[in-house]
Design an enzyme around this catalytic site. Structure first.
Site: not given
Ligand code: DGL
Length: 290
Positions: A30-31, A93, A172, A204, A206
């Site tokens: 993931d990011s 992600c 984050e 997402c 996150h």
């Molecule tokens: N967690 C990621 C997603 O599911 C990336 C969020 C990001 O880096 O903008 O899209």
């Protein structure tokens, strides 16, 4: 980076495999911290598996980047996972799943699983009114990947999507229970909640970290769904199908590497997800030489 352009190799389930291959890790990326929501579901469902997780903290967030950049990031991080011997790659992600998975599936010699289809299936199973909301990054929403995946299962479902670019930085930062985060949620979600959806896809990885705040804002009439459990179930089914599952009695584990130090990563992982992360390695991203 070890890769093959043969989509045939990627899709063939019948390659002869041996014990050593089964001991190789599941590569997850993931990011940043968000993909750990998927890693947590993998740990729960597949406790014998070793997971090698890369959080691309040097370049988070992905969600405001262009499709070409997101695809390149996906290729580069997949190269790091392949260098660890990953037997399968889980793109934990949504942004990279929406924009990089087709290219990765074409390019890599290991199976690649994303999170869009698992999230779409969860939404289709949950909605009764056939009116579904999707929240995600700008890149995910612009890609319309959820609309396509949901309509591939049930074209009669009405889908309303909203980009929420401020949520990833707040997560984050570890602001999971915070008045500022609550205000941002309210501002993004108010029109969607008023539009009458009965299911909200956390599009997402996150966002499940905000599920308490999100659930309290949308109320009990809207079901929150995410990809994590369905994605883990898909990984389990694929490993079994390819005879790649680790032996059941092996204690698996989770190793994490980041591309830049992150002060809040460990705290969010341990407090919000109850994950034992241990020592975090730092790795620099190697430019893809393909
Ligand atoms: N967690 C990621 C997603 O599911 C990336 C969020 C990001 O880096 O903008 O899209």
């Amino acid at each position: 980076m070890t890769a093959s352009r043969s989509a045939k190799t990627q899709k063939s389930p019948s390659t002869p495999l041996n014990q050593k291959q089964n001991l190789r890790p599941i590569g997850v990326f993931d990011s940043g911290v968000g993909g750990l929501t998927v890693a947590a579901a993998l740990r729960e469902l597949l406790p014998a598996e070793e997971i090698f997780y890369v959080g691309d903290t040097a370049r988070v967030p992905y969600g405001g980047k262009s499709p070409a950049t997101i695809e390149r990031y996906g290729i580069e991080i997949s190269g790091m996972l392949l260098a660890e011997g990953a037997k399968i790659i889980v793109v934990a992600c949504n942004t990279a799943s929406a924009l990089a998975v087709p290219r990765l599936q074409d390019l890599l010699r290991v199976p690649v699983i994303g999170v869009i289809e698992p999230g779409a299936s969860a939404a289709v199973a949950a909605t009764k009114s056939k009116h579904v909301g999707v929240i995600g990054t700008r890149a995910t929403v612009q890609s319309k990947a959820y609309e396509r995946a949901i309509h591939a299962i049930d074209p009669s479902i009405k889908v309303r999507a909203q980009a929420c670019p401020l949520l990833v930085p707040l997560i984050e930062e570890g602001w999971l229970e915070d008045a500022v985060t609550d205000q941002v949620i309210q501002r993004y979600l108010n029109p969607m909640v008023r539009s009458g959806i009965d299911t909200l896809v956390l599009g997402c990885t996150h966002y499940p970290l905000l599920s308490t705040a999100l659930a309290s804002y949308v109320g009990s009439g809207i079901t929150l769904v995410d990809s994590a459990r369905n994605c883990a179930a898909n990984v389990r089914a694929l490993l079994q199908k390819l005879s790649l599952a680790a032996p059941k009695n092996r204690p698996g584990g989770l190793k994490v590497a980041l591309t830049d130090p992150s002060g809040s990563f460990l705290r969010v992982a341990e407090q919000a997800l109850g994950l034992q992360v241990g020592d975090i390695e730092l790795r620099s991203v190697q430019r893809a030489g393909m």
